[in-house]
Design a protein around this motif. Structure first.
Motif, PDB file in Angstrom:
ATOM      1  N   HIS A 155      35.056  72.507  25.904  1.00 59.09           N
ATOM      2  CA  HIS A 155      33.745  73.104  25.628  1.00 59.09           C
ATOM      3  C   HIS A 155      32.704  72.130  26.160  1.00 59.09           C
ATOM      4  CE1 HIS A 155      35.516  76.073  22.782  1.00 59.09           C
ATOM      5  NE2 HIS A 155      36.427  75.127  22.672  1.00 59.09           N
TER       6      HIS A 155
ATOM      7  N   HIS B  58      40.742  73.737  28.855  1.00 55.44           N
ATOM      8  CA  HIS B  58      40.152  74.031  27.533  1.00 55.44           C
ATOM      9  C   HIS B  58      39.254  72.870  27.144  1.00 55.44           C
ATOM     10  CE1 HIS B  58      40.963  75.483  23.111  1.00 55.44           C
ATOM     11  NE2 HIS B  58      39.741  74.978  23.244  1.00 55.44           N
TER      12      HIS B  58
ATOM     13  N   HIS C 272      40.355  82.046  21.601  1.00 48.51           N
ATOM     14  CA  HIS C 272      40.930  81.030  20.720  1.00 48.51           C
ATOM     15  C   HIS C 272      41.778  81.700  19.640  1.00 48.51           C
ATOM     16  CE1 HIS C 272      38.223  78.162  22.482  1.00 48.51           C
ATOM     17  NE2 HIS C 272      38.453  77.227  21.586  1.00 48.51           N
TER      18      HIS C 272
END
Ligand code: ADE
Ligand code: ZN
Length: 336
Positions: A16, A14, A194
């Motif tokens: 970004h 996880h 999410h």
């Protein structure tokens, strides 16, 4: 403990990629692309990182993307993250990217994905770090826009492992994207979404990702602990939960170490991740360190968390077993 964490072979599930944009790289790209930043130094930019909840973070995160214009910018962003990850003994990473954060600024989908993909290939070859790519839709944009972007991705399906859903969860439930995720599944992509911490209607949203979307993993998902039936479903499906302690400290003022302990007690497959490490000033090792310090996690518990990430990674069984063997060997030597 620091040494133990730093040397442990890890997976990150996880992160970004746009959240790995370091202030120094931001300044370098701004100069190259002739973009004026409203700060005089990288330190001044960091000083302006004033977030206390998800919307205040997202505002700064999207503003930061303005310096990413050319393919080489996306290449450099990805390369620098993978270089940092390799230096932290991350052997495998699954990266989120937010194409709508770029196409809405006039940057082509192809530019974004090609730059990221080339850096992934080079990092595999030159740094030995393996990675996969997850296309995330911005949930505060329309379902039509998400569908358009999924279709833009069709020529690049070989470069993608899955799709995700991020950005502002308020009034943007998982069900809004049911059709987009159904098509992604048909195309053979894995699904995650999410379920950010302490969002309005969070239990309803977690229920939807389990029952309606039928995800393969949940990002964050910490509030599931409030419902025995949600926990049972997550456990029965052996779904991974990608928890991000330092990110949680910024957006909900808690590292959620008690919650992570509870997940382990319940046998849920919790994993530790960095989310947006350049903004939260903590990569994966710093997340493990902060968690260990606050929750006094044992080496065995840290090994379980690291092992969970390999177990729920989107890898084939042979690859998972090979990473898990490596971790077990490390654990046996380090704990003895
Ligand atoms: N985009 C980048 N980081 C995010 C997070 N933690 N939650 C939702 N959207 C995001
Ligand atoms: Zn996230």
């Amino acid at each position: 403990m620091r040494h133990f964490i730093e040397n442990m072979p890890k997976a990150e599930l996880h992160v970004h990629i746009e959240g790995t944009l370091e202030p120094e790289l931001s300044f370098a790209l701004a100069k190259k692309n002739n973009i004026a930043l409203p700060f005089s130094t990288p330190e001044a930019l960091i000083a302006a990182y004033d977030f206390h909840d998800l919307p205040s973070f997202l505002k700064i995160y999207y503003a930061g993307m303005s310096v990413l214009i050319e393919e080489e910018d996306f290449y450099r962003l990805t390369w620098e993250y993978l270089e940092k990850a390799a230096s932290q003994n991350i052997v495998y990473a699954e990266l989120f990217f937010d194409p709508q954060g770029h196409t809405t600024r006039g940057v082509a989908f192809e530019t974004v994905i090609t730059g990221i993909h080339k850096a992934q290939q080079d990092a595999k070859e030159k740094l030995g770090i393996d990675s996969k790519l997850i296309l995330c839709f911005l949930r505060d944009m329309s379902a039509e826009s998400a569908m358009d972007h999924l279709k833009m991705a069709e020529p690049y399906l070989d470069w993608l492992i899955g799709v995700g859903l991020d950005s502002d969860e308020l009034h943007n439930p998982p069900l809004k994207f049911k059709d987009v995720f159904a098509l992604a599944r048909q195309w053979g992509l894995k699904l995650t979404m999410h379920c950010d911490v302490n969002q309005k209607n969070t239990l309803e949203h977690i229920g939807q990702v389990l029952d309606d979307i039928e995800v393969d993993r949940i990002d964050h998902g910490v509030n599931a602990l409030e419902s025995e039936s949600l926990c049972e479903k997550i456990k029965a499906k052996q779904l991974g939960l990608t928890v991000c302690p330092v990110s949680n400290r910024f957006v909900v003022q808690s590292l959620t170490s008690n919650e992570i302990k509870k997940m382990l007690e319940k046998g849920l497959l919790a994993t530790i991740n960095s989310d947006d490490p350049a903004y939260f000033r903590a990569y994966l090792n710093e997340n493990f360190m902060a968690l260990q310090e606050e929750g006094n996690f044992s080496k065995e518990e840290l090994l379980t968390l690291a092992g969970n990430a390999f177990k729920v990674a989107w890898l084939d069984t042979k690859e998972k077993d090979s990473y898990l063997d490596k971790l077990n060997n490390y654990g046996q030597k380090a704990v003895a």
